[in-house]
Design an enzyme around this catalytic site. Structure first.
Site, PDB file in Angstrom:
ATOM      1  N   LYS A  53      32.101  42.656  46.885  1.00  0.00           N
ATOM      2  CA  LYS A  53      31.246  41.747  46.110  1.00  0.00           C
ATOM      3  C   LYS A  53      29.985  41.502  46.937  1.00  0.00           C
ATOM      4  CE  LYS A  53      31.792  39.244  42.261  1.00  0.00           C
ATOM      5  NZ  LYS A  53      32.536  39.521  41.032  1.00  0.00           N
ATOM      6  N   TYR A  70      34.366  35.029  21.451  1.00  0.00           N
ATOM      7  CA  TYR A  70      33.933  35.478  20.120  1.00  0.00           C
ATOM      8  C   TYR A  70      34.662  36.780  19.721  1.00  0.00           C
ATOM      9  CZ  TYR A  70      30.998  37.535  16.524  1.00  0.00           C
ATOM     10  OH  TYR A  70      30.562  38.125  15.361  1.00  0.00           O
TER      11      TYR A  70
END
Ligand code: NAD
Length: 354
Positions: A81, A187
């Site tokens: 990362k 969604y």
């Protein structure tokens, strides 16, 4: 003074690179946790950290998480990362991003970057001007596009795996599913839930997002407190972390927790055990939300949407194995996931050194 070697050694990180470029204003840290299975892939986050130590702690924690996520997802990738210290809205510039790209390139492919909080797909294009080791590029540029679609699909199949194991149910038809957060993942998740005939309940602090899922999928809005305490088959956290804590666990009446949010448990050890005691099946977040990582990982071999979707479908079997291991060893599902992720790395390492 920050004892950097102590911090790096604590969780066995392989390498930490401090990137300093006064001419572009770049101050970044790249952490490579583990590359036994392959190059360390993980997003780059831009955030105005209060100080250097906070940035280091964050990048060490996040990069280790990527090792576990890649391993349990059967990817030939390690964990890494990066964090850029700065305010994304005011400190970001083309030269800063290109400078970061040069540092990524200097690692020769040991670290592969991607988009994370505070970064956009457009930013990735500037980074790509300086390095080949970048994923999360737009579909039009030959990349894998929006990862949320496959993240949501992974959450859907993961939910089904948990319901099969916990309640011996194959279909979501008529089940009550509570979703917290109807953003990108929430969604798309709703479209799958709706297509199987589930009853969807939920909330979002953003009125527009809530209205959209009410209109398109017939979602029933409930308050945040109601959502936690109502009679649900599945609670699906798809907003922020640390929503599962002892107070919430006391109120929860669901059989399964299966959502996309990262770091859902406030304290992993404590809360995963409390959930086990209450017979609520917790689906480890980093396993069920790996669809996005699997999607970008596919860019590395030339993106093929069908192949990526097929791999994401595999989350069902990965989770079934985790649930069986947890049941057979009387441990939490999170502990089981961690053990299996670590075991894959150890087994590969032993075999590779023969
Ligand atoms: P997003 O920002 O698009 O959506 C988050 C939604 O949650 C927003 O609509 C926001 O209004 C809502 N929200 C925020 N706080 C809330 C609260 N207290 N109560 C109710 N709603 C609230 O993010 P996303 O991409 O959909 O990701 C959702 C979660 O899944 C995040 O935790 C993210 O880290 C994780 N995740 C996402 C992906 C991905 O591919 N997008 C991959 C892995 C993990």
């Amino acid at each position: 003074m920050t004892k950097i070697f102590e911090k790096i050694s604590d969780k066995n990180h392989e390498q930490v690179v401090y990137c300093n470029d006064p001419s572009s204003g770049l101050k970044a840290i790249i952490a490579i946790h583990n590359t036994v299975l392959g190059p360390a892939l993980g997003g780059c986050r831009m955030y105005p950290y209060k100080n250097e130590e906070d940035a280091l702690v964050d990048v060490l924690r996040l990069s280790r998480g990527m090792t576990y996520k890649a391993s349990i997802s059967n990817l030939n990738l390690g964990g890494g990362k990066a964090v850029i210290i700065g305010e994304p809205n005011s400190d970001k510039s083309e030269v800063l991003l290109r400078s970061f790209g040069k540092f990524v390139q200097s690692l020769g492919g040991k670290y592969i970057t991607a988009e994370d909080v505070g970064m956009t797909v457009r930013d990735m294009e500037f980074i790509r001007m300086e390095t080949d080791h970048v994923t999360g590029i737009k579909r039009a540029m030959g990349g894998s596009g929006d990862p949320s679609i496959l993240t949501a699909f992974g959450v859907f199949v993961g939910m089904k795996a948990a319901l099969k194991k916990r309640l011996n149910i194959q279909s979501l038809h008529g089940l009550k599913i509570g979703v917290q957060g109807f953003g990108k993942v929430g969604y798309y998740l709703c479209s799958h839930l709706k297509s199987e005939g589930a009853e969807i309940y939920g909330n979002d602090i953003n009125e527009e997002s809530l209205q959209r899922v009410k209109d398109e999928f017939g979602v029933n809005p409930v308050s945040a407190d109601e959502l936690i305490s109502m009679d649900l088959d599945v609670f699906s956290p798809c907003a922020m972390g640390a929503v599962i804590n002892p107070t919430a666990i006391e109120s929860l009446k669901c059989s399964v927790i299966a959502g996309a949010a990262n770091n859902q448990l406030e304290k992993e050890d404590r809360d995963s055990k409390l959930l086990k005691e209450k017979k609520i099946m917790y689906v480890p977040d980093y396993v069920i939300n790996a669809g996005g990582l699997i999607n970008v990982a596919n860019e590395l071999q030339g993106y093929d949407k069908e192949k990526a979707k097929f791999q994401v479908e595999g989350i069902y079997h990965i989770l079934t194995r985790i649930f069986d291991y947890a049941i057979n060893n009387n441990i939490s599902t999170l502990e089981a996931a961690n053990i299996l992720a670590e075991r894959r790395i150890q087994d590969y390492s032993k075999w590779n050194h023969q």
